[in-house]
Scaffold this active site. Structure first.
Site, PDB file in Angstrom:
ATOM      1  CB  THR A  55     -30.648  35.350  63.535  1.00  0.00           C
ATOM      2  OG1 THR A  55     -30.854  34.032  62.986  1.00  0.00           O
ATOM      3  CG2 THR A  55     -29.432  35.969  62.864  1.00  0.00           C
ATOM      4  CG  ASP A  56     -33.653  37.640  68.225  1.00  0.00           C
ATOM      5  OD1 ASP A  56     -32.863  36.922  68.870  1.00  0.00           O
ATOM      6  OD2 ASP A  56     -33.813  38.856  68.442  1.00  0.00           O
ATOM      7  NE  ARG A  57     -41.764  32.371  65.632  1.00  0.00           N
ATOM      8  CZ  ARG A  57     -42.903  31.971  66.194  1.00  0.00           C
ATOM      9  NH1 ARG A  57     -43.040  32.057  67.504  1.00  0.00           N
ATOM     10  NH2 ARG A  57     -43.881  31.486  65.456  1.00  0.00           N
ATOM     11  CB  SER A 197     -33.179  41.241  71.206  1.00  0.00           C
ATOM     12  OG  SER A 197     -33.806  39.994  70.978  1.00  0.00           O
TER      13      SER A 197
END
Length: 247
Positions: A55-57, A197
């Site tokens: 997962t992204d930030r 993303s």
């Protein structure tokens, strides 16, 4: 005495607000980095997590799955206690079990589900956990827009430029938009796997169409036209959750 190597599967959840994403990064605090740090102390071995999703930030997880190999003689039933005691409160270990040596949390996953939460009632205490919009969203209208994503497609135009995946074809199994309480919707997106993303760009593009800022056929264009660069309409990370992994 040579200890038998074991393959350990862990299931966990986390609040991604304080982390630079899931994946380990030099000099950054990440979810993977925190878990590996504790496991290295506990097992006295170098540990590398293999995980179902990255997962992204700022993105959260209700369900994440990882596995790692170890020759430690720590009883399997003690891992959850040791991890829970040492990890920050925003990472919660759900289960720990020994699995077949060939199990791979990433490659064996058959389905990954993400949810994205949108609210039309501003609440400062929910700012890290959903996207705010000014007016109520009609779930049925938005779900119809998302239907263009269903099936097997090349999602090359739905990823950020730093995505390193060589294969960009993915299958989307199902997308549902449901009301959640009186002032929110949840967007459920089920697929085989996702690019960097990808979900955030999918949601952002669908919302631009919903609000009339893009043409109705824009998703189909992005899925089929690779002759030009399309703008990436990226929604905020805070509303996104890795929700479920199935094997």
């Amino acid at each position: 005495m040579l200890m038998r190597r074991k393959n350990i599967k862990i299931e966990f959840r986390y609040d991604g607000s304080s982390y630079y994403g899931f994946q380990r990064q030099p000099n950054k605090i990440t979810v993977q980095g925190e878990i590996e740090k504790v496991l290295r102390i506990v097992t006295k071995e170098e540990i590398n997590l293999i995980s179902a999703g990255r997962t992204d930030r700022g993105v959260h997880a209700n369900h994440q799955v990882s596995n790692f190999y170890t020759s430690s003689n720590i009883p399997i039933e003690k891992y959850k206690y040791l991890l829970t005691r040492a990890l920050p409160n925003d990472i919660d270990i759900l289960s720990v079990e020994e699995v077949d040596e060939n199990f791979n949390a990433r490659h064996n996953a058959k389905m990954r589900e993400y949810i994205y939460i949108i609210s039309w009632e501003k609440n400062p205490f929910e700012a890290r956990y959903c996207k705010f919009v000014k007016e109520k969203i009609v779930a049925e209208k938005l779900e119809k827009i998302f239907s263009d994503f269903i099936g097997v497609h090349d999602f090359k135009n739905f990823r950020l430029s730093d995505c390193v995946s060589k294969v960009t074809v993915r299958e989307i199994y199902q997308i549902e938009v449901k009301y959640f309480g009186e002032n929110k919707i949840k967007i459920y997106i089920k697929g085989s796997a996702f690019l960097k993303s990808q979900v955030r760009i999918m949601v952002g593009t669908a919302l631009e169409i919903y609000y009339g800022r893009l043409l109705e056929n824009h998703i189909r264009l992005m899925l089929n036209d690779f002759t030009k660069e399309y703008k990436k309409n990226l929604v905020e990370a805070e509303g996104l959750y890795l929700n479920k992994i199935e094997y």
